[in-house]
Write an enzyme that holds these catalytic residues in place. Structure first.
Site, short mmCIF file in Angstrom:
data_model
loop_
_atom_site.label_atom_id
_atom_site.label_comp_id
_atom_site.label_asym_id
_atom_site.label_seq_id
_atom_site.Cartn_x
_atom_site.Cartn_y
_atom_site.Cartn_z
NE ARG A 1 24.28 66.44 17.83
CZ ARG A 1 23.71 65.25 17.93
NH1 ARG A 1 24.26 64.19 17.41
NH2 ARG A 1 22.57 65.13 18.55
NE ARG B 1 24.29 53.61 19.33
CZ ARG B 1 25.34 53.53 20.14
NH1 ARG B 1 26.06 54.60 20.38
NH2 ARG B 1 25.68 52.39 20.71
CG ASN C 1 18.28 50.83 13.24
OD1 ASN C 1 18.60 49.94 14.00
ND2 ASN C 1 17.28 51.65 13.49
CE1 TYR D 1 23.64 58.94 26.37
CE2 TYR D 1 23.45 60.72 24.78
CZ TYR D 1 24.15 59.65 25.30
OH TYR D 1 25.37 59.30 24.77
CD GLN E 1 17.29 63.39 9.76
OE1 GLN E 1 16.80 63.89 8.77
NE2 GLN E 1 16.84 62.23 10.25
CB THR E 2 23.87 66.89 8.88
OG1 THR E 2 24.03 67.82 9.95
CG2 THR E 2 23.29 67.57 7.66
P1 NAD Z 1 26.87 50.94 24.52
O1 NAD Z 1 25.44 50.97 24.89
O2 NAD Z 1 27.34 49.90 23.57
O3 NAD Z 1 27.79 50.84 25.81
C1 NAD Z 1 27.39 51.31 27.09
C2 NAD Z 1 27.78 50.25 28.11
O4 NAD Z 1 27.43 50.72 29.41
C3 NAD Z 1 27.04 48.94 27.90
O5 NAD Z 1 27.95 47.86 27.94
C4 NAD Z 1 26.05 48.88 29.06
O6 NAD Z 1 25.71 47.59 29.44
C5 NAD Z 1 26.81 49.66 30.12
N1 NAD Z 1 25.94 50.25 31.14
C6 NAD Z 1 24.80 50.96 30.94
N2 NAD Z 1 24.28 51.35 32.12
C7 NAD Z 1 25.13 50.86 33.08
C8 NAD Z 1 25.14 50.92 34.50
N3 NAD Z 1 24.17 51.57 35.18
N4 NAD Z 1 26.14 50.31 35.17
C9 NAD Z 1 27.12 49.65 34.50
N5 NAD Z 1 27.16 49.56 33.15
C10 NAD Z 1 26.17 50.16 32.45
O7 NAD Z 1 27.21 52.40 23.97
P2 NAD Z 1 28.56 53.01 23.38
O8 NAD Z 1 28.24 53.56 22.05
O9 NAD Z 1 29.68 52.05 23.52
O10 NAD Z 1 28.76 54.26 24.36
C11 NAD Z 1 29.75 54.26 25.38
C12 NAD Z 1 29.78 55.64 26.03
O11 NAD Z 1 30.11 56.64 25.07
C13 NAD Z 1 28.43 56.05 26.64
O12 NAD Z 1 28.67 56.73 27.85
C14 NAD Z 1 27.87 57.01 25.63
O13 NAD Z 1 27.01 57.96 26.22
C15 NAD Z 1 29.13 57.65 25.07
N6 NAD Z 1 28.90 58.17 23.71
C16 NAD Z 1 28.78 57.31 22.66
C17 NAD Z 1 28.54 57.82 21.39
C18 NAD Z 1 28.42 56.92 20.18
O14 NAD Z 1 28.11 57.44 19.10
N7 NAD Z 1 28.68 55.65 20.26
C19 NAD Z 1 28.38 59.20 21.21
C20 NAD Z 1 28.45 60.03 22.33
C21 NAD Z 1 28.74 59.50 23.57
N1 UDP Z 2 17.72 57.58 12.13
C1 UDP Z 2 17.11 57.13 10.97
N2 UDP Z 2 16.77 55.81 10.88
C2 UDP Z 2 17.04 54.92 11.87
C3 UDP Z 2 17.67 55.38 13.05
C4 UDP Z 2 18.00 56.72 13.16
O1 UDP Z 2 16.89 57.89 10.03
O2 UDP Z 2 16.70 53.73 11.70
C5 UDP Z 2 18.09 59.00 12.22
C6 UDP Z 2 17.70 59.67 13.53
O3 UDP Z 2 16.38 60.17 13.44
C7 UDP Z 2 18.72 60.79 13.62
C8 UDP Z 2 19.97 60.18 12.97
O4 UDP Z 2 19.50 59.09 12.16
O5 UDP Z 2 18.31 61.90 12.86
C9 UDP Z 2 20.99 59.68 13.97
O6 UDP Z 2 20.31 58.85 14.89
P1 UDP Z 2 21.06 57.98 15.99
O7 UDP Z 2 19.99 57.37 16.83
O8 UDP Z 2 22.06 57.08 15.37
O9 UDP Z 2 21.91 59.04 16.84
P2 UDP Z 2 21.61 60.48 17.47
O10 UDP Z 2 20.24 60.95 17.11
O11 UDP Z 2 21.78 60.28 18.93
O12 UDP Z 2 22.65 61.35 16.86
#
Ligand code: NAD
Ligand code: UDP
Length: 342
Positions: free
Chosen positions: A295, A204, A208, A163, A227-228
């Protein structure tokens, strides 16, 4: 809100004249993408939502299907496609660690091949294109809060690399298409975003904890919970995405978008238990490899460039998200709900 279809019918289709802006949203059936589609439609754009439904769901866009300015295409961004569009939001990619680690090779392909295909499309159409990058490009950050000029501290061979490095390579591709081919790009680095329409088994932390609290199950706290993260409500994030895309002659970025209000994961667990009125305890589970220790975005660039700052505090955002999950869980038999554990 989508435009009123009755009004559309009554004016004999004249309303179609407003739909001048053809916008492609890849990943549009996902959590953030579905909110973005909705807002674009309300602003009068003609929206094409492209998704392979890996982590997204038709239910997220069910209320948009059939609207005159909405189309859904089931397609994988790793395959090229031909369309005529003016703007592209490239969001397609699984975002939950549980999902992107499920098929890491496909995750890299989605970021890298997906970026190339969408950039080629933008180049051919002369479209402006925005990349949904991530705070994960900072890895386990060496600076705090994270500014855009931090080059990141990422393990390139660890289980999160599919990722993190996929997104980093996508950023490289965006900047190279910009320099080499003059493509009009916008790169945003999104920090943890939450809200209604997260999948209950998404894995996430916010979804969860909420699902566990509402079902009276123990909250799975990873490590010691010290962790933050900094959590941004989805409406604020979408405001930022739209503002950046709308800005003409904007610098290519990268631009951090997130809420700088930093919290420990243990404090998040307490807040969810308290706001949901749950009696759940917490249970400690092992921290995953390369889980970043802290973060928090520095959002001064977004504030200067876009006049954007998030408006929703954690308690309000969690409250709205808990309400949404409470309704959702009424419709799913409890034995069928299993959150993905870290
Ligand atoms: P999500 O998983 O709900 O949405 C991602 C979407 O992309 C899904 O609908 C999935 O089916 C589609 N997808 C995955 N692979 C695909 C492919 N190969 N072709 C077509 N569609 C595909 O996640 P989200 O939280 O809505 O994230 C959306 C975007 O924002 C992502 O690119 C993610 O990396 C980015 N992002 C999200 C967060 C967050 O906290 N939600 C943080 C950082 C970046
Ligand atoms: N995390 C947790 N319990 C859960 C899922 C996640 O404590 O059931 C923690 C995870 O280890 C991380 C933070 O929460 O430290 C955020 O995790 P998430 O998967 O939401 O996002 P990311 O790690 O990509 O920031």
């Amino acid at each position: 809100m989508a435009p009123d279809r009755r009004a559309y019918a009554a004016d004999g289709g004249a309303q179609m004249k407003h739909y001048t802006d053809r916008v492609l949203v890849t990943g549009g059936a996902g959590f953030i993408g579905s909110h973005l589609c909705e807002r674009l439609m309300a602003d009068g754009s003609d929206v094409i939502c492209l998704d392979n439904l890996f982590t997204g769901a038709k239910a997220n866009i069910g209320h948009l299907l059939g609207e005159p300015n909405f189309e859904f295409i089931r397609h994988d961004v790793t395959e090229p496609l031909r369309l005529e569009v003016d703007r592209i939001f490239n969001l397609a990619c699984p975002a939950s660690p549980v999902h992107y680690k499920h098929d890491p090779v496909q995750t890299v392909k989605t970021s890298v091949h997906g970026a190339i295909n969408m950039l080629d499309l933008a180049r051919r159409c002369g479209a402006r294109i925005l990349q949904a990058s991530t705070s994960e490009v900072y890895g386990d950050p060496l600076s705090h809060p994270q500014k855009e000029d931090d080059w990141g501290n990422v393990n390139p061979v660890g289980p999160r690399a599919c990722y993190d490095e996929g997104k980093r390579c996508a950023e490289t591709l965006f900047f190279d298409y910009h320099r080499q081919h003059g493509v009009d790009i916008r790169v945003v680095r999104i920090f943890n975003t939450y809200g209604p329409r997260m999948h209950p088994s998404d894995g996430r932390v916010v979804s969860n904890f909420i699902v566990q609290a509402l079902l009276g199950r123990p909250l799975t706290l990873a490590g010691d919970g010290s962790q933050t993260r900094s959590f941004c409500y989805v409406d604020d994030l979408v405001d930022g995405l739209l503002a950046y895309m709308a800005l003409d002659d904007a610098p290519p970025g990268p631009v951090n978008l997130g809420n700088p209000d930093e919290t420990t994961i243990a404090a998040l667990a307490e807040a969810v238990v308290s706001l949901s009125g749950s009696g759940s305890e917490t249970v400690l589970v092992p921290l995953e490899t390369d889980d970043p220790s802290r973060r928090r975005p520095d959002i001064s660039r977004a504030a200067d460039l876009l006049g954007w700052t998030p408006a929703t505090g954690l308690a309000d955002g969690l409250g709205a998200t808990i309400d949404w999950f409470r309704e959702l869980l009424r419709t799913i038999p409890e034995h069928r709900i299993d959150v993905a554990r870290p």
